[in-house]
Scaffold this motif. Structure first.
Motif, PDB file in Angstrom:
ATOM      1  N   PHE A 134       0.813  -1.225   0.000  1.00 42.11           N
ATOM      2  CA  PHE A 134       0.000   0.000   0.000  1.00 42.11           C
ATOM      3  C   PHE A 134       0.842   1.268   0.000  1.00 42.11           C
ATOM      4  O   PHE A 134       0.296   2.374  -0.002  1.00 42.11           O
ATOM      5  CB  PHE A 134      -0.961   0.082   1.196  1.00 42.11           C
ATOM      6  N   CYS A 135       2.183   1.158   0.039  1.00 39.88           N
ATOM      7  CA  CYS A 135       3.057   2.306   0.262  1.00 39.88           C
ATOM      8  C   CYS A 135       3.776   2.706  -1.020  1.00 39.88           C
ATOM      9  O   CYS A 135       4.324   1.856  -1.737  1.00 39.88           O
ATOM     10  CB  CYS A 135       4.091   1.972   1.330  1.00 39.88           C
ATOM     11  N   LEU A 136       3.829   4.009  -1.308  1.00 38.55           N
ATOM     12  CA  LEU A 136       4.500   4.535  -2.497  1.00 38.55           C
ATOM     13  C   LEU A 136       5.860   5.112  -2.145  1.00 38.55           C
ATOM     14  O   LEU A 136       6.877   4.680  -2.672  1.00 38.55           O
ATOM     15  CB  LEU A 136       3.613   5.572  -3.176  1.00 38.55           C
ATOM     16  N   PHE A 137       5.899   6.108  -1.270  1.00 37.42           N
ATOM     17  CA  PHE A 137       7.151   6.635  -0.735  1.00 37.42           C
ATOM     18  C   PHE A 137       7.199   6.325   0.760  1.00 37.42           C
ATOM     19  O   PHE A 137       6.166   6.242   1.416  1.00 37.42           O
ATOM     20  CB  PHE A 137       7.254   8.150  -0.948  1.00 37.42           C
ATOM     21  N   ASN A 138       8.411   6.191   1.290  1.00 36.99           N
ATOM     22  CA  ASN A 138       8.555   5.882   2.706  1.00 36.99           C
ATOM     23  C   ASN A 138       8.584   7.193   3.496  1.00 36.99           C
ATOM     24  O   ASN A 138       9.637   7.808   3.689  1.00 36.99           O
ATOM     25  CB  ASN A 138       9.829   5.064   2.950  1.00 36.99           C
ATOM     26  N   ASN A 139       7.415   7.608   3.947  1.00 39.73           N
ATOM     27  CA  ASN A 139       7.254   8.926   4.562  1.00 39.73           C
ATOM     28  C   ASN A 139       8.167   9.135   5.763  1.00 39.73           C
ATOM     29  O   ASN A 139       8.812  10.181   5.884  1.00 39.73           O
ATOM     30  CB  ASN A 139       5.793   9.114   4.981  1.00 39.73           C
ATOM     31  N   ILE A 140       8.212   8.166   6.661  1.00 40.38           N
ATOM     32  CA  ILE A 140       8.991   8.336   7.890  1.00 40.38           C
ATOM     33  C   ILE A 140      10.481   8.357   7.575  1.00 40.38           C
ATOM     34  O   ILE A 140      11.250   9.098   8.195  1.00 40.38           O
ATOM     35  CB  ILE A 140       8.635   7.248   8.921  1.00 40.38           C
ATOM     36  N   ALA A 141      10.911   7.570   6.574  1.00 46.66           N
ATOM     37  CA  ALA A 141      12.323   7.554   6.201  1.00 46.66           C
ATOM     38  C   ALA A 141      12.732   8.858   5.536  1.00 46.66           C
ATOM     39  O   ALA A 141      13.822   9.388   5.786  1.00 46.66           O
ATOM     40  CB  ALA A 141      12.613   6.372   5.282  1.00 46.66           C
ATOM     41  N   VAL A 142      11.867   9.394   4.684  1.00 45.56           N
ATOM     42  CA  VAL A 142      12.154  10.684   4.049  1.00 45.56           C
ATOM     43  C   VAL A 142      12.300  11.763   5.123  1.00 45.56           C
ATOM     44  O   VAL A 142      13.209  12.607   5.065  1.00 45.56           O
ATOM     45  CB  VAL A 142      11.051  11.045   3.036  1.00 45.56           C
ATOM     46  N   GLY A 143      11.437  11.728   6.138  1.00 41.55           N
ATOM     47  CA  GLY A 143      11.530  12.697   7.220  1.00 41.55           C
ATOM     48  C   GLY A 143      12.771  12.518   8.070  1.00 41.55           C
ATOM     49  O   GLY A 143      13.408  13.501   8.477  1.00 41.55           O
ATOM     50  N   ALA A 144      13.144  11.270   8.343  1.00 50.13           N
ATOM     51  CA  ALA A 144      14.361  11.026   9.120  1.00 50.13           C
ATOM     52  C   ALA A 144      15.589  11.538   8.383  1.00 50.13           C
ATOM     53  O   ALA A 144      16.504  12.121   8.994  1.00 50.13           O
ATOM     54  CB  ALA A 144      14.494   9.532   9.419  1.00 50.13           C
ATOM     55  N   ALA A 145      15.627  11.328   7.071  1.00 41.02           N
ATOM     56  CA  ALA A 145      16.749  11.844   6.280  1.00 41.02           C
ATOM     57  C   ALA A 145      16.792  13.368   6.313  1.00 41.02           C
ATOM     58  O   ALA A 145      17.878  13.970   6.316  1.00 41.02           O
ATOM     59  CB  ALA A 145      16.646  11.339   4.843  1.00 41.02           C
ATOM     60  N   GLN A 146      15.628  14.001   6.346  1.00 36.72           N
ATOM     61  CA  GLN A 146      15.573  15.463   6.474  1.00 36.72           C
ATOM     62  C   GLN A 146      16.233  15.899   7.783  1.00 36.72           C
ATOM     63  O   GLN A 146      17.000  16.873   7.819  1.00 36.72           O
ATOM     64  CB  GLN A 146      14.116  15.929   6.441  1.00 36.72           C
ATOM     65  N   ALA A 147      15.956  15.178   8.850  1.00 35.61           N
ATOM     66  CA  ALA A 147      16.552  15.520  10.142  1.00 35.61           C
ATOM     67  C   ALA A 147      18.067  15.313  10.129  1.00 35.61           C
ATOM     68  O   ALA A 147      18.829  16.141  10.644  1.00 35.61           O
ATOM     69  CB  ALA A 147      15.919  14.676  11.243  1.00 35.61           C
ATOM     70  N   LEU A 148      18.515  14.229   9.522  1.00 37.30           N
ATOM     71  CA  LEU A 148      19.943  13.911   9.506  1.00 37.30           C
ATOM     72  C   LEU A 148      20.734  14.870   8.633  1.00 37.30           C
ATOM     73  O   LEU A 148      21.799  15.360   9.038  1.00 37.30           O
ATOM     74  CB  LEU A 148      20.141  12.476   9.001  1.00 37.30           C
ATOM     75  N   LEU A 149      20.231  15.144   7.439  1.00 34.80           N
ATOM     76  CA  LEU A 149      21.027  15.835   6.434  1.00 34.80           C
ATOM     77  C   LEU A 149      20.804  17.345   6.403  1.00 34.80           C
ATOM     78  O   LEU A 149      21.694  18.089   5.993  1.00 34.80           O
ATOM     79  CB  LEU A 149      20.743  15.241   5.054  1.00 34.80           C
ATOM     80  N   VAL A 150      19.649  17.796   6.838  1.00 36.47           N
ATOM     81  CA  VAL A 150      19.379  19.239   6.830  1.00 36.47           C
ATOM     82  C   VAL A 150      19.640  19.850   8.197  1.00 36.47           C
ATOM     83  O   VAL A 150      20.179  20.957   8.302  1.00 36.47           O
ATOM     84  CB  VAL A 150      17.930  19.519   6.369  1.00 36.47           C
ATOM     85  N   HIS A 151      19.278  19.122   9.242  1.00 43.00           N
ATOM     86  CA  HIS A 151      19.381  19.691  10.588  1.00 43.00           C
ATOM     87  C   HIS A 151      20.560  19.155  11.383  1.00 43.00           C
ATOM     88  O   HIS A 151      20.750  19.551  12.541  1.00 43.00           O
ATOM     89  CB  HIS A 151      18.068  19.453  11.340  1.00 43.00           C
TER      90      HIS A 151
END
Length: 308
Positions: A134-151
């Motif tokens: 049922f999943c297209l993009f991995n929402n939680i993983a995309v958000g975790a990467a935002q925290a790691l790489l942007v913040h």
């Protein structure tokens, strides 16, 4: 400070077809919970789209192209036997992943302390290169990467209490020691992953539960292994894949949790966050296919995150 809730009308427009369990009625049930007088006050925010740059941090370009190019002129397109795309699906998927990134930005900048992303389609089965479950993009993983790489966060914990193992999230971060991924899930059950022996680089902690497991077994898994591991990891941000399909009413699985179990685990996780990361918690909706259980469990989760 009110709990920030991110959503978008596009999440109603993703239609996998008649009889599909991941139906638009799910987000209606979630919104009913948020509007219930028993739900503590929240601050609603319209979710932005995820950018291609954000998606490419965890997904291959080929996968992104497949999803973005999957919209049918009409009707439905099957990416696999369970994962279906209609005319509104891509916009919903972009808003769902974007919501988690937006929540990360707000929480890390101090604009809010905690957030819930009331979005669909869910995300935790999507791997770097495959849409599934049922999943297209991995929402939680995309958000975790935002925290790691942007913040510049060095330690992100992801706690997944959906009844199905989040194989996509585990796969994406299996070699990244900056992310601790923990999961309670029914086993055996789709997708057939999440054995205790799957450790990644020491950053994957799986607690499979047998069919029929009740509150005592679920809570023991957290008290004896997951909460101590989270405490030792000392996350700078705690993220939750909030699936409510381990509820005893859910038609797609066979665990016997009660609504109060989701309130309980949410309070335990909030205590970890208060101790280690100034209470910073971001939760994103995953599964939950009994509309009654989904309404009740969402409200319990929201009120716990709001401090009740």
């Amino acid at each position: 400070m009110k709990l920030a809730v991110y959503s978008h009308a596009a999440c109603h427009a993703h239609d996998p077809g008649p009889g599909h369990p991941e139906s638009p009625s799910r987000i209606v049930a979630v919104m009913q919970a948020l509007e219930d007088p028993a739900c503590l006050p929240i601050h609603r925010i319209e979710a932005q789209r995820a950018t291609r740059e954000q998606l490419e941090r965890v997904h291959t370009p080929a996968h992104i192209d497949t999803v973005l190019g999957a919209t049918p002129a009409s009707g439905y397109r099957y990416l696999d036997a369970d994962t279906v795309v209609s005319t509104g699906s891509v916009e919903a998927a972009l808003r769902a992943a974007g919501a988690v990134c937006q929540a990360v930005d707000a929480v890390m900048s101090g604009g809010s302390q905690r957030a819930f992303c009331a979005v669909r389609p869910p995300g935790h089965h999507a791997t770097a290169s495959v849409a599934m479950g049922f999943c297209l993009f991995n929402n939680i993983a995309v958000g975790a990467a935002q925290a790691l790489l942007v913040h510049g966060i060095e330690r992100v914990a992801i706690v997944d209490f959906d009844v199905h193992h989040g194989n996509g999230t585990a796969d994406i971060f299996a070699a990244d020691a900056r992310v601790l991924y923990t999961s309670t899930h029914q086993s055996p059950l789709y997708p057939g992953t999440g054995a205790r022996s799957q450790h990644g680089v020491g950053n994957l902690l799986h607690e499979p539960l047998p069919a029929g497991a009740r509150s005592d077994q679920f809570r023991a898994a957290y008290e004896t292994r997951i909460l101590p591991a989270l405490d030792a990891f000392a996350p700078q941000l705690l993220m939750i894949s909030a699936g409510f399909d381990a509820h005893r009413l859910d038609p797609l699985a066979n665990l016997d949790l009660e609504t109060e179990d989701f309130a309980w685990v949410s309070r335990q996780l909030l205590a970890i966050a208060e101790k280690h990361c100034s209470g910073r918690v971001i939760s994103s909706l995953e599964g939950g296919y009994s509309l009654t259980a989904l309404r009740e469990s969402t409200m319990a989760h929201i009120n716990a995150l709001s401090g009740s």
